[in-house]
Scaffold this active site. Structure first.
Site, PDB file in Angstrom:
ATOM      1  CG  HIS A 214      49.343  50.525  43.627  1.00 25.25           C
ATOM      2  ND1 HIS A 214      48.903  50.587  44.922  1.00 25.25           N
ATOM      3  CD2 HIS A 214      50.647  50.212  43.679  1.00 25.25           C
ATOM      4  CE1 HIS A 214      49.905  50.309  45.731  1.00 25.25           C
ATOM      5  NE2 HIS A 214      50.980  50.071  45.003  1.00 25.25           N
TER       6      HIS A 214
ATOM      7  CB  CYS B 205      49.056  46.319  67.089  1.00 22.54           C
ATOM      8  SG  CYS B 205      49.480  46.214  68.814  1.00 22.54           S
TER       9      CYS B 205
END
Lengths: 417, 272
Positions: free
Chosen positions: A203, A327
């Site tokens: 991919h 984050c």
């Protein structure tokens, strides 16, 4: 979500090319047989897999298609190489601090089983010191596992040279390359190297998710990791992902055809994007070597602002990229790659990776160059580090290394250029 | 990708009350650049103790910006006595909730607020509490406060709320100790800590000896513990059991059931 998609996240995954989609469809509908079956309906599928094996072998320059086994992904390829070690007296592994988790998490587990790992350092450009590498090779070194190109920065390691050094010092040491981010971006010719194994992922080269491959040089001792039937010459059990394999074969052939495009058009677009961002945004800096890099990747930090916030704002504009900020990672630590390079915290948390592909257009690049400065300027005003940002803006006028007006240094590394 | 509520999105896209107040009556800070989160808030407080204006600057992710922006809306026009009662949960509620791993953003808002109020009252803003988590500079006081206010029950939750223990994990034992103490104060016990392998071996051996081996010995057999790996208990059947055609039944129906009953856990017994 924005209506248009401007996709700059090709190191995460790519659009499946039309040729691959077209080639795989009959294997979902008409030719759905199992290649292991004793009837012609299933058996005929085998010849198509054979072709795909040849196509993948050609992309990476393997001497024979028999040296290719299909896996489910790049991660499985790495796991197969590392978990297949056969010599019980060799329990030392060499890798780097900037590898993908599909290597680092395996070595961590192998350490619990008595293996010892040397994690090579990288310099501020993300490069390995060959001398340190050479000195780390021991008589009991079982395997060297090194990525060809880094997924976050695109920095290329001299794996061909390193394989030679390895075999010179210890011919029994295996040399595995995680080639996931290199395949289809730079020419690979394993038969002319001392590389024993090389993993790639479908991919990342415009094939669907769920298929990968591992090159295993003829004669390389390896114990299969996935056990079961006799598929892939006993090296990887499990019924073949036939549509995925067919698509990966076609995608590999297409990738070979597009190598020139990568090296020229894609590289020019990447360079235009990078230069444009550095010119327009004063708190932007490039992470990693700008010379030794795959043509499609740039990793840029926006100092004193946070990466997830940048991504969220870009996403609203339809722009897809990724970040090394803590984050976004799901755990609380920022990119291990940028940390290993010694990138300061002021920049690590605000790092954004743009990765291009053959589908990236000049309009895409122009759109980012038009929109990104607005986003960064807006986010700069939210930052509590106004004093530091102001200083940075002032500093930007002179070059750090020479003290002269900017534009003074010609080394690709000065981010003031 | 995080599942942010529309409210969170609204706030990070168009945060309100961004900036600095030059002649602020109170300034509060929390977090640091190295941790990836930092927040600075500025308050204007009038003679009656009403917060007439509040502004913030933050270095952080979407939920950090949203938490700060929501906090400003909560406290503006309120008396400082009321402002002092604002909790991190109030901030999260105002946003329609935050992903579990992002609760620390609401705690950072609360921390900065406390810092600002201490500054306003002229208290020393020096942190005297012991730092538990060195990686993120989290103090023992903060951990205790967050555990109490949010009724946390596990170390994982403490990490989600404060980031403590989220990097090198060295402080996890410390966090467990603090958590145990806090839960004891509340008259609750923490969920059972998993036994160490040695503890598990001793326990399983005792169960085998006291509740299983005797029955097998009566049939001329015996059993020995070989190894334990997670929930898998490897044993070896001996004597008459070894050649007994129903030894597998013995293992599954008898040994496994007795062990499960006494351990209170779903274990698998496997013949080594």
């Amino acid at each position: 979500m924005s209506e248009k998609t401007i996709y700059f996240d090709n190191n995460a995954t790519t659009r499946v090319c039309d040729e691959a989609v077209e080639a795989m469809l009959p294997f979902l509908t008409e030719k759905y047989g199992n290649p292991s079956s004793m009837h012609e309906f299933g058996g005929q599928v085998g010849s198509y897999i054979k072709k795909a094996r040849q196509q993948v072998a050609d992309l990476i320059g393997a001497a024979s298609p028999d040296e290719i086994i299909f896996t489910s992904c790049g991660t499985e390829s790495s796991n197969t190489a590392l978990r297949g070690l056969t010599n019980p007296h060799k329990k030392h592994i060499i890798t780097t601090k900037v590898e993908h988790p599909c290597v680092l998490n395996v070595t961590k587990q192998l350490e619990k089983k008595g293996y010892e790992t040397t994690y090579l350092n990288v310099n501020s450009e993300g490069e390995i010191e060959l001398e340190e590498f050479k000195n780390s090779i021991r008589p009991d070194t079982a395997i060297v596992a090194i990525m060809w190109a880094n997924n976050e920065t695109g920095v290329i390691f001299p794996v061909e040279k390193m394989a030679e050094i390895t075999k010179e010092k210890n011919p029994e040491t295996l040399f595995f390359v995680d080639g996931v981010q290199a395949a289809g971006k730079i020419p690979i010719n394993v038969k002319n190297t001392k590389i024993d194994m090389l993993g790639i992922s479908g991919h990342k080269i415009h094939a669907p998710k769920g298929v990968g491959a591992l090159y295993i040089r003829k004669g390389t001792p390896i114990t299969p990791f996935m056990l079961g039937g006799h598929q892939e010459r006993g090296k990887r059990a499990g019924t073949e992902n036939v549509p995925g394999i067919i698509a990966m074969g076609v995608a590999a052939e297409e990738a070979s055809n597009y190598l020139d495009d990568e090296a020229t058009r894609v590289k020019q677009l990447r360079d235009k994007l990078e230069k444009g961002i550095l010119e327009r945004i004063f708190n932007a800096r490039v992470n990693g070597s700008r010379i030794n890099r795959v043509p499609n990747t740039t990793n840029i930090s926006f100092e004193y602002i946070e990466g997830e916030l940048i991504l969220l704002h870009l996403s609203d504009l339809g722009i897809c990229a990724s970040s090394g900020s803590a984050c976004t990672s799901g755990n609380l630590e920022p990119s291990h790659v940028l940390r290993a390079m010694g990138v300061p915290f002021t920049a690590v948390h605000g790092s954004i990776r743009f990765s291009l592909s053959r589908y990236t257009t000049e309009e895409d690049v122009n759109y980012v160059l038009e929109k990104l400065p607005e986003v960064i300027n807006k986010l700069n005003t939210i930052s509590p580090f106004q004093k530091e940002l102001k200083e940075l803006k002032e500093m930007k006028r002179v070059c750090l290394s020479t003290g002269k007006e900017k534009g003074c240094c010609k080394s690709g590394n000065c981010h003031h250029n | 990708m995080w599942e942010y509520t529309d409210k969170v999105k609204e706030h990070y896209k168009n945060p309100k009350n961004v900036g600095a107040i030059e002649d602020a009556d109170a300034i509060g800070e929390a977090g640091s650049l190295s941790c990836g989160d930092a927040l600075k808030i500025y308050l204007k407080i009038d003679a009656d103790g009403i917060v007439t204006d509040a502004k913030f600057q933050t270095f952080g992710c979407g939920s950090a910006v949203a938490s700060a922006s929501a906090l400003m809306e909560i406290i503006i026009d309120k008396h400082i006595d009321e402002v002092a009662k604002v909790t991190n949960q109030d901030i999260a509620d105002a946003l329609g909730g935050l992903p579990a791993q992002k609760m620390h953003c609401s705690v950072m808002g609360k921390e900065a607020l406390e810092d600002a109020l201490a500054y306003y009252r002229g208290e020393s803003i020096e942190n005297k509490s012991r730092i538990v988590c060195q990686c993120f500079g989290v103090t023992e006081d903060l951990v205790r406060e967050v555990v109490q206010h949010n009724k946390l029950k596990t170390v994982k939750e403490i990490t989600n709320y404060t980031k403590a223990g989220g990097a090198c994990e060295k402080c996890k034992d410390d966090l467990q100790k603090i958590l145990d103490e806090e839960l004891q104060k509340q008259g609750e016990t923490s969920p059972k800590k998993p036994l160490t392998k040695t503890q598990m071996i001793v326990k399983v051996n005792n169960i085998l000896e006291n509740h299983i081996a005797e029955a097998l010995r009566q049939d001329g057999g015996d059993i020995e513990l070989i190894d334990i790996d997670g929930n898998n208990i490897y044993v070896s059947l001996q004597g008459a059991c070894k050649s007994c055609p129903s030894s597998n039944l013995t293992l599954k129906n008898f040994v496994e059931n007795v062990l499960r009953e006494h351990l209170g856990e779903e274990v698998n017994v496997i013949e080594a």
